[in-house]
Design an enzyme around this catalytic site. Structure first.
Site, PDB file in Angstrom:
ATOM      1  N   GLU A  61       0.814  -1.211   0.000  1.00  0.00           N
ATOM      2  CA  GLU A  61       0.000   0.000   0.000  1.00  0.00           C
ATOM      3  C   GLU A  61       0.851   1.266   0.000  1.00  0.00           C
ATOM      4  OE1 GLU A  61      -2.970   0.109  -0.737  1.00  0.00           O
ATOM      5  OE2 GLU A  61      -3.559  -1.969  -0.466  1.00  0.00           O
ATOM      6  N   TYR A 144      -6.532   6.715   3.492  1.00  0.00           N
ATOM      7  CA  TYR A 144      -6.675   5.631   2.523  1.00  0.00           C
ATOM      8  C   TYR A 144      -5.935   4.378   2.989  1.00  0.00           C
ATOM      9  CZ  TYR A 144      -5.513   2.318  -0.944  1.00  0.00           C
ATOM     10  OH  TYR A 144      -5.317   1.110  -1.553  1.00  0.00           O
ATOM     11  N   ASP A 162      -9.777   5.192  -2.599  1.00  0.00           N
ATOM     12  CA  ASP A 162      -8.611   5.636  -3.356  1.00  0.00           C
ATOM     13  C   ASP A 162      -9.113   6.304  -4.633  1.00  0.00           C
ATOM     14  OD1 ASP A 162      -9.506   3.464  -4.834  1.00  0.00           O
ATOM     15  OD2 ASP A 162      -7.518   3.133  -5.649  1.00  0.00           O
ATOM     16  N   CYS A 217     -13.113   0.840 -15.641  1.00  0.00           N
ATOM     17  CA  CYS A 217     -13.606   2.214 -15.453  1.00  0.00           C
ATOM     18  C   CYS A 217     -12.414   3.146 -15.274  1.00  0.00           C
ATOM     19  CB  CYS A 217     -14.531   2.249 -14.238  1.00  0.00           C
ATOM     20  SG  CYS A 217     -15.517   3.755 -14.096  1.00  0.00           S
ATOM     21  N   CYS A 224     -16.537   0.970 -21.236  1.00  0.00           N
ATOM     22  CA  CYS A 224     -17.894   0.791 -20.695  1.00  0.00           C
ATOM     23  C   CYS A 224     -18.588  -0.444 -21.268  1.00  0.00           C
ATOM     24  CB  CYS A 224     -18.727   2.040 -20.952  1.00  0.00           C
ATOM     25  SG  CYS A 224     -18.084   3.512 -20.134  1.00  0.00           S
ATOM     26  N   CYS A 227     -18.111  -3.304 -19.075  1.00  0.00           N
ATOM     27  CA  CYS A 227     -18.367  -3.103 -17.645  1.00  0.00           C
ATOM     28  C   CYS A 227     -19.524  -3.963 -17.141  1.00  0.00           C
ATOM     29  CB  CYS A 227     -18.658  -1.636 -17.369  1.00  0.00           C
ATOM     30  SG  CYS A 227     -18.950  -1.309 -15.607  1.00  0.00           S
ATOM     31  N   CYS A 233     -25.099   2.362 -14.328  1.00  0.00           N
ATOM     32  CA  CYS A 233     -24.186   3.507 -14.269  1.00  0.00           C
ATOM     33  C   CYS A 233     -24.851   4.826 -14.666  1.00  0.00           C
ATOM     34  CB  CYS A 233     -22.982   3.257 -15.166  1.00  0.00           C
ATOM     35  SG  CYS A 233     -21.768   4.603 -15.110  1.00  0.00           S
TER      36      CYS A 233
END
Length: 319
Positions: A61, A144, A162, A217, A224, A227, A233
């Site tokens: 991270e 985060y 994030d 995305c 898209c 997706c 959406c």
DNA sequence: AAATCGGGGGC
DNA sequence: GCCCCAGATTT
């Protein structure tokens, strides 16, 4: 390969079961759709492997803060092989820590990661804490990262926000192309409202949303048509309108900046495995003397480099 | 709220 | 050449 966290996908949110989520049917369906997509599509990243330790997750991270996944994999493996526990990193020479950080960028992260390791040894007996507020109190860990470590290393329920999650949720629920420069309370509330109730499922949901942002995305050219949640959406339904605050984004200049010069100095010191004279560093800096000396001073101030010997005429990595 | 802090790759 | 990337810290 079933990525962490999530031993088995929790099915408690299917209709009729007592349980894991009290979400309305459409939200439950959204959860299931995206979680299924994640199970089928997720990348096999090393810090998601079952063998990854909480410390390994924490290291990933920190390395991933503003650095793309593809550039982190190699350094992450080498790092954990060399310093498999917080105590190992805490005991390492800082110059070696900075050298191992390599070209990941923002070398202060390496310094803070070592400070973080030392704090984990001091305050938590060398064990990465699971509590979000305890994590937040550690050097280099902000909102985060605290949420991410709680969720991905310990399976806790935490709101992980994030840049990927912010973009995905902004498009999905608010129909906005890109998130604002700074996190808003509204985003936090919206993300919390969408988070599955069950801890293990929530952790998997967090990483699934992130993965969707990374693979489908995307900021630039979203795919898209691929997706899994395109039917829900708001942004797609609105015809993918352009970013409303595009004029407020301005990218920071690079050529000639102190950041560039500092980067050159650090690169020269990583390559030299000892000290370099001030004159050598000024040459490496590739700019005027005034800027070069200013950058050397700021690097010393940050603890990234330090004078060597009594003469104060040369510098090496580390304070 | 704004500034600072690396480095690289995609488009 | 511009934009973005699993952000945090300081002012």
């Amino acid at each position: 390969m079933p990525p962490r966290p999530a031993p088995a996908e929790t099915r408690a949110d299917t209709a009729g079961s007592a349980g894991a989520t009290d979400a309305p049917p459409d939200v439950a369906a959204l959860h299931r759709t995206l979680l299924d997509w994640y199970g089928a599509t997720a990348r096999d990243l090393p810090w998601r492997a079952p063998s990854a330790t909480p410390w390994g997750v924490l290291v990933s991270e920190i390395m991933l803060q503003q650095t793309p996944v593809v550039r982190v994999e190699g350094p992450w493996r080498a790092w954990l092989e060399r310093w498999p526990t917080p105590a190992d990193l805490a005991a390492a020479p800082t110059a070696e820590v900075l050298r191992a950080w390599g070209r990941l960028g923002y070398p202060r992260r390496a310094l803070r990661l070592q400070q973080c390791a030392a704090a984990i040894v001091d305050r938590h007996d060398g064990v990465v804490p699971a509590d979000e507020s305890a994590l937040l109190a550690l050097p280099g860990i902000g909102s985060y990262t605290a949420a991410a470590v709680a969720a991905f290393a310990h399976g806790r329920r935490a709101v992980v926000l994030d840049t990927n999650v912010r973009r995905v949720l902004g498009r999905l629920t608010r129909g906005e192309a890109l998130p604002r420069p700074h996190l808003t309370r509204g985003e936090n509330a919206a993300a919390a409202a969408l988070l599955p109730t069950d801890a293990a499922t929530s952790a998997r949901w967090n990483v699934a949303v992130m993965e969707l942002g990374a693979l489908v995305c995307t900021a630039r050219a979203p795919r898209c048509e691929e997706c899994p949640v395109r039917a829900s959406c708001a942004w797609l339904a609105a015809g993918r309108p352009a970013d409303e605050h595009a004029d407020r984004r301005r990218t920071q200049a690079w050529n000639g900046t102190d950041r560039q010069v500092r980067g050159r100095v650090m690169a020269a010191l990583r390559a030299a495995d000892g000290a370099l004279t001030r004159e050598e560093l000024v040459v490496a800096a590739g700019c005027g003397d005034e800027q070069a000396l200013r950058c050397l001073a700021s690097l010393v101030d940050d603890g990234l480099i330090g004078p060597v010997g009594e003469q104060d005429g040369s510098y090496a990595l580390g304070g």
